[in-house]
Motif scaffolding. Structure first.
Motif, mmCIF file in Angstrom:
data_model
loop_
_atom_site.group_PDB
_atom_site.id
_atom_site.type_symbol
_atom_site.label_atom_id
_atom_site.label_comp_id
_atom_site.label_asym_id
_atom_site.label_seq_id
_atom_site.Cartn_x
_atom_site.Cartn_y
_atom_site.Cartn_z
ATOM 1 N N TYR A 43 0.834 -1.198 0.000
ATOM 2 C CA TYR A 43 0.000 0.000 0.000
ATOM 3 C C TYR A 43 0.871 1.251 0.000
ATOM 4 N N ALA A 44 0.553 2.161 -0.903
ATOM 5 C CA ALA A 44 1.310 3.405 -1.007
ATOM 6 C C ALA A 44 1.087 4.267 0.230
ATOM 7 N N LEU A 45 2.166 4.719 0.822
ATOM 8 C CA LEU A 45 2.090 5.603 1.985
ATOM 9 C C LEU A 45 1.998 7.063 1.577
ATOM 10 N N GLU A 46 2.300 7.335 0.311
ATOM 11 C CA GLU A 46 2.183 8.674 -0.262
ATOM 12 C C GLU A 46 1.977 8.508 -1.756
ATOM 13 N N ASP A 47 1.674 9.555 -2.451
ATOM 14 C CA ASP A 47 1.530 9.475 -3.903
ATOM 15 C C ASP A 47 2.871 9.068 -4.529
ATOM 16 N N VAL A 48 2.817 8.076 -5.438
ATOM 17 C CA VAL A 48 4.026 7.587 -6.104
ATOM 18 C C VAL A 48 3.762 7.579 -7.601
ATOM 19 N N GLN A 49 4.687 8.155 -8.350
ATOM 20 C CA GLN A 49 4.538 8.279 -9.797
ATOM 21 C C GLN A 49 5.219 7.118 -10.522
ATOM 22 N N PHE A 50 4.495 6.469 -11.433
ATOM 23 C CA PHE A 50 5.031 5.444 -12.327
ATOM 24 C C PHE A 50 4.745 5.909 -13.751
ATOM 25 N N GLY A 51 5.710 6.508 -14.399
ATOM 26 C CA GLY A 51 5.462 7.030 -15.731
ATOM 27 C C GLY A 51 4.372 8.076 -15.685
ATOM 28 N N ASP A 52 3.292 7.865 -16.447
ATOM 29 C CA ASP A 52 2.199 8.832 -16.463
ATOM 30 C C ASP A 52 1.063 8.432 -15.520
ATOM 31 N N VAL A 53 1.313 7.435 -14.664
ATOM 32 C CA VAL A 53 0.298 6.979 -13.717
ATOM 33 C C VAL A 53 0.708 7.364 -12.301
ATOM 34 N N THR A 54 -0.208 7.935 -11.569
ATOM 35 C CA THR A 54 0.031 8.259 -10.161
ATOM 36 C C THR A 54 -0.724 7.271 -9.284
ATOM 37 N N VAL A 55 0.033 6.531 -8.485
ATOM 38 C CA VAL A 55 -0.581 5.682 -7.466
ATOM 39 C C VAL A 55 -0.782 6.570 -6.240
ATOM 40 N N LYS A 56 -2.018 6.751 -5.840
ATOM 41 C CA LYS A 56 -2.312 7.663 -4.752
ATOM 42 C C LYS A 56 -2.090 6.993 -3.396
ATOM 43 N N ALA A 57 -1.786 7.795 -2.409
ATOM 44 C CA ALA A 57 -1.596 7.295 -1.049
ATOM 45 C C ALA A 57 -2.793 6.452 -0.631
ATOM 46 N N GLY A 58 -2.519 5.276 -0.080
ATOM 47 C CA GLY A 58 -3.579 4.385 0.366
ATOM 48 C C GLY A 58 -4.010 3.358 -0.648
#
Length: 401
Positions: free
Chosen positions: A293-308
């Motif tokens: 689970y992402a603890l903060e926003d993480v960028q993968f290319g043009d996709v942002t995995v949001k916190a949580g």
């Protein structure tokens, strides 16, 4: 056409021998971070490219411990019972891993090589005595890791068949009803608890005795529950089920790629490299597991995995990434550049990787030396595959020589 964020049902298909679903290759090219939905739990992101998977497995911005508080992606209700070390983050993870890792140092594993080779040679003797056709799973693949880890822990020989049954039940997905899986898990935990109590009454020099001694002398480092949990999940299940599956997987892969089997027989010095290539090439788990689970926003290319949000990393897909591995779908025992992540990556890298390597090397070395004409007794189609398990592998594999 599938839109960028359409949620796909996952796993993509039922496991087919050692074939990796072609969806992974399409996603690596077209949608390296995609949305998937397990039968249970919340939707998740799926990473399929090598570098992205490594990030998910190792970056401290992703948490495994948070999964315990969430409706994590899974195939069964409460699938992971207790993930043990796999379900922890730093600093608890580092504290416990450091203790358990003492069992698997390179030096300790090498000291076990002679005993492992003795076990493997004894099983080869049985093959010769019984003659072919010989069933390799029950009579060879399972006894190797069960005997090795049981001797390490000091498990009585009479208890080892039951130990195997409990271990297999705990990695089932659909082969057993959930209630039966849960019952097996409780029985296994209770059994290990009795062994721990016995070691406390009568100290021993085996691995379990050493762990009990450490726990009792420094109780705040390893609680009773943690001790039983890690012996059960981290040592017994991990130390038997994966290797017991990989031995027949290795055989199937090599015998169905006859040129590679014959190459290995002619050049036994390739055995260590062959083990690494087979670990890379075989998609052992039929799906990605253990969402982070992402603890903060993480960028993968043009996709942002949001916190949580949860993310799954497909190790099998990463190990077929053409950006890292030349001609990745080809099994090549001479492959030199092979930074596979078949044993995981980052803080949760497999504790028993060196032990597994040593066991698999011993098995291959013995089989190519003593049975160079080994072949399927009933052809490739005669191999019976396990169903409803978290790891792939033959249930029955008969050979002749």
């Amino acid at each position: 056409m599938t839109t960028a964020h359409e949620v796909r049902a996952y796993p993509f298909s039922e496991p087919d021998r050692l074939t990796l679903d072609p969806t992974y290759a399409r996603l690596r090219t077209q949608e390296p971070l995609s949305r998937v939905q397990f039968p249970l739990g919340e939707p998740a992101w799926l990473a399929t490219r090598y570098h992205d998977v490594r990030t998910v497995l190792a970056d401290p911005r992703f948490s495994r411990a948070l999964a315990k508080t969430r409706d994590q992606p899974r195939t069964h209700p409460d699938e992971h019972l207790d993930d043990g070390l796999v379900g922890m983050d730093a600093p608890d993870h580092a504290r416990l891993r450091k203790l358990v890792a003492r069992a698997f140092t390179g030096r300790r594993v090498e000291l076990m090589r002679a005993d492992t080779e003795r076990i493997v040679e004894g099983l080869a003797d049985t093959m010769v005595e019984q003659g072919g056709p010989f069933e390799m799973v029950e009579n060879f693949a399972i006894p190797v890791p069960v005997t090795v880890i049981s001797e390490m822990l000091g498990v009585p020989a009479a208890d080892r068949p039951q130990l195997r049954g409990w271990s297999e039940a705990m990695v089932s997905t659909t082969a057993l009803p959930w209630e039966e899986m849960e019952r097996n898990a409780k029985e296994l935990f209770a059994y290990i608890g009795t062994l721990v109590a016995e070691r406390r009454r009568n100290p021993t020099e085996d691995l379990l005795g050493a762990l009990v001694k450490t726990r009792d002398e420094d109780g705040d480092r390893l609680s009773e529950e943690e001790l039983v949990m890690h012996v059960t999940g981290g040592l017994l299940i991990t130390g038997t089920e994966t290797t017991a599956s990989q031995i027949p997987n290795f055989l199937y892969a090599l015998l169905s790629h006859r040129d590679q089997w014959e190459l290995l027989c002619a050049h036994p010095e390739l055995v260590p490299r062959a083990v690494e290539e087979l670990v890379r090439w075989i998609p052992l788990n039929y799906s990605a597991m253990f969402a982070r689970y992402a603890l903060e926003d993480v960028q993968f290319g043009d996709v942002t995995v949001k916190a949580g949000e949860p993310v799954l990393g497909s190790v099998a897909s990463a190990n077929r990434d053409p950006e890292i591995f030349e001609d990745p779908d080809r099994l090549d025992l001479t492959r030199e550049h092979n930074p596979h992540i078949g044993f995981g990556h980052g803080p949760h890298h497999c504790l028993g990787a060196q032990l597994a390597r040593m066991e698999l090397q011993s098995v291959l070395s013995t089989l190519i030396t003593r049975f160079p004409t080994l072949d399927f007794a009933d052809g490739e189609d005669g191999v019976i595959w396990k169903q409803g398990m978290l790891v792939r592998g033959p249930k029955k594999l008969r050979v002749v020589w």
